[in-house]
Design a protein around this motif. Structure first.
Motif, mmCIF file in Angstrom:
data_model
loop_
_atom_site.group_PDB
_atom_site.id
_atom_site.type_symbol
_atom_site.label_atom_id
_atom_site.label_comp_id
_atom_site.label_asym_id
_atom_site.label_seq_id
_atom_site.Cartn_x
_atom_site.Cartn_y
_atom_site.Cartn_z
ATOM 1 N N THR A 3 0.843 -1.198 0.000
ATOM 2 C CA THR A 3 0.000 0.000 0.000
ATOM 3 C C THR A 3 0.881 1.252 0.000
ATOM 4 O O THR A 3 1.819 1.359 0.797
ATOM 5 C CB THR A 3 -0.902 -0.003 1.256
ATOM 6 N N CYS A 4 0.582 2.165 -0.882
ATOM 7 C CA CYS A 4 1.353 3.412 -0.975
ATOM 8 C C CYS A 4 1.153 4.231 0.304
ATOM 9 O O CYS A 4 0.024 4.399 0.767
ATOM 10 C CB CYS A 4 0.892 4.211 -2.190
ATOM 11 N N PRO A 5 2.242 4.738 0.908
ATOM 12 C CA PRO A 5 2.101 5.489 2.165
ATOM 13 C C PRO A 5 1.258 6.764 2.020
ATOM 14 O O PRO A 5 0.749 7.290 3.021
ATOM 15 C CB PRO A 5 3.546 5.832 2.545
ATOM 16 N N GLU A 29 1.008 15.974 -7.817
ATOM 17 C CA GLU A 29 2.131 15.419 -8.594
ATOM 18 C C GLU A 29 2.325 13.941 -8.275
ATOM 19 O O GLU A 29 2.551 13.127 -9.165
ATOM 20 C CB GLU A 29 3.431 16.183 -8.287
ATOM 21 N N HIS A 30 2.190 13.631 -6.972
ATOM 22 C CA HIS A 30 2.348 12.225 -6.578
ATOM 23 C C HIS A 30 1.259 11.357 -7.235
ATOM 24 O O HIS A 30 1.569 10.305 -7.791
ATOM 25 C CB HIS A 30 2.278 12.063 -5.057
ATOM 26 N N VAL A 31 0.040 11.831 -7.171
ATOM 27 C CA VAL A 31 -1.080 11.059 -7.736
ATOM 28 C C VAL A 31 -0.883 10.865 -9.249
ATOM 29 O O VAL A 31 -1.168 9.787 -9.784
ATOM 30 C CB VAL A 31 -2.433 11.745 -7.419
ATOM 31 N N SER A 33 1.794 10.417 -10.705
ATOM 32 C CA SER A 33 2.837 9.423 -10.990
ATOM 33 C C SER A 33 2.598 8.080 -10.301
ATOM 34 O O SER A 33 3.328 7.122 -10.544
ATOM 35 C CB SER A 33 4.203 9.983 -10.564
ATOM 36 N N CYS A 34 1.592 8.011 -9.414
ATOM 37 C CA CYS A 34 1.347 6.764 -8.655
ATOM 38 C C CYS A 34 0.022 6.137 -9.101
ATOM 39 O O CYS A 34 -1.042 6.725 -8.903
ATOM 40 C CB CYS A 34 1.333 7.059 -7.157
ATOM 41 N N GLU A 35 0.153 4.959 -9.682
ATOM 42 C CA GLU A 35 -1.033 4.284 -10.238
ATOM 43 C C GLU A 35 -2.074 3.987 -9.139
ATOM 44 O O GLU A 35 -3.270 4.158 -9.343
ATOM 45 C CB GLU A 35 -0.591 2.976 -10.889
ATOM 46 N N GLN A 36 -1.562 3.544 -7.972
ATOM 47 C CA GLN A 36 -2.448 3.165 -6.876
ATOM 48 C C GLN A 36 -3.242 4.367 -6.356
ATOM 49 O O GLN A 36 -4.463 4.284 -6.175
ATOM 50 C CB GLN A 36 -1.583 2.595 -5.742
ATOM 51 N N CYS A 37 -2.557 5.466 -6.149
ATOM 52 C CA CYS A 37 -3.236 6.657 -5.636
ATOM 53 C C CYS A 37 -4.160 7.249 -6.703
ATOM 54 O O CYS A 37 -5.225 7.793 -6.368
ATOM 55 C CB CYS A 37 -2.229 7.695 -5.168
ATOM 56 N N ALA A 38 -3.751 7.152 -7.968
ATOM 57 C CA ALA A 38 -4.594 7.674 -9.056
ATOM 58 C C ALA A 38 -5.917 6.914 -9.088
ATOM 59 O O ALA A 38 -6.988 7.513 -9.217
ATOM 60 C CB ALA A 38 -3.864 7.542 -10.384
HETATM 61 ZN ZN ZN Z 1 0.694 6.715 -4.132
#
Ligand code: ZN
Lengths: 155, 182
Positions: A3-5, A29-31, A33-38
């Motif tokens: 799980t992404c922190p 910006e993180h979202v 680049s992060c598939e899980q958070c997106a």
């Molecule tokens: Zn993430």
């Protein structure tokens, strides 16, 4: 998959309505680049907008009317409970009458002088056992006759 | 005084099983104002049938008022209301021929929204339509109502561990369905 922190932060941003414009640029910006958070942001946003638009179509119901319907139902149920005879009362009545009946029969049975009764009613020379056998035969016959003679309720 | 009146007035003593309402009429009206729209959204999105959702909503409130309600805490009362609604939905699905989400008129899931939002909602509606009824409920309670696993367990009557597992699987399936439809 780990799980992404930052997933919790994304969840909070969407739930508080800050996503996407009201939150920090770093999170956006993180979202990106992060598939899980997106996915999390997309899923929660979809639920949030669906909820919002569904709430706008809520029918106009009167809370007062619901209140009175509930009151009526409570009264109706209370009435039904009063009208329906409880199971406890007949059960207790049947048990008490059965005990009483057995007591009366037992007392009467003891008081009967069987040898005098047989001497008075049965043919001369008969003993208790002969009378009992004949009585049992007669009872059996009566039982069979009753069963055979019963009207057929199925028809 | 008529016999019926006498019975009604003697009701608390004659029928102790009837719980006295925890809310008076004014309190209930305020509670209704706060909870009706989220409850409607839940019933509508999980049943897919506006007429059914309206019936179940009324029934949920009547049952809520007829039962012993949790001590005045608004959050607990709301959770209890959702629990009643969840049971009503489940009873409906147990009957043969429950309607599917596909039948839901578009106006009911995309009222007053932008084209982008409407597309997202349609995507969600299609995915939800392919989920099992119980998964729909759990997904909605977790994502639209933001209930915790423990709270969902309380509402659905499932164990917290089961909720965690079911939600994990439902989310996985949802992700596949949503990504497949993009
Ligand atoms: Zn993430």
């Amino acid at each position: 998959m780990k799980t992404c922190p930052q997933k919790t932060e994304v969840e909070q941003a969407v739930r508080s309505g800050q996503w996407p414009l009201g939150c920090a640029a770093e999170l956006r910006e993180h979202v990106a680049s992060c598939e899980q958070c997106a996915h999390e942001a997309r899923l929660l946003s979809a639920f949030a907008t669906t909820r919002e638009s569904a709430m706008r179509t809520a029918p106009a119901q009167s809370a007062g009317l619901l209140w009175w319907r509930a009151q009526l139902r409570r009264r109706h149920e209370a009435m039904e409970r009063l009208e329906r005879p409880g199971l406890a009362i007949p059960t207790a009545t049947i048990a008490a009458s059965t005990i009483l009946l057995i007591a009366v029969l037992a007392t009467a049975w003891k008081r009967i002088d069987w040898s005098r009764l047989i001497a008075a009613c049965a043919p001369a020379g008969w003993n208790v056992w002969m009378v009992t056998a004949v009585a049992a035969l007669l009872c059996g016959f009566a039982l069979v006759a009753a069963i055979v003679g019963l009207p057929d309720k199925r028809g | 005084m008529s016999w019926n009146q006498a019975i009604l007035e003697a009701q608390p003593a004659a029928a102790p099983a009837v719980a006295s309402p925890a809310m008076d009429s004014a309190e209930f009206t305020a509670f209704y104002e706060r909870s009706a729209r989220p409850l409607w959204a839940y019933l509508l999105r999980c049943s897919g049938d506006p007429a059914l959702a309206e019936d179940l909503m009324q029934e949920a409130y009547v049952r809520f008022l007829g039962a012993t309600q949790p001590a005045n805490a608004d959050i607990a009362a709301r959770r209890y209301l959702f629990r009643i609604a969840t049971n009503l939905l489940r009873d409906h699905w147990r009957r043969p021929k429950a309607s599917s989400l596909e039948d839901l008129p578009e106006s009911f899931f995309a009222a007053g929204t932008s084209a982008d939002e409407m597309a997202v909602q349609q995507q969600l509606a299609r995915a939800m339509g392919q989920m099992r009824p119980r998964d729909r409920q759990i997904l909605w309670l977790a994502h639209a109502e933001s209930y915790s696993h423990h709270e969902i367990a309380e509402i659905t009557g499932l164990a917290t561990a089961s909720v965690r597992l079911l939600l994990f699987r439902a989310r996985k399936r949802m992700r596949k369905l949503m990504e497949g439809s993009r």
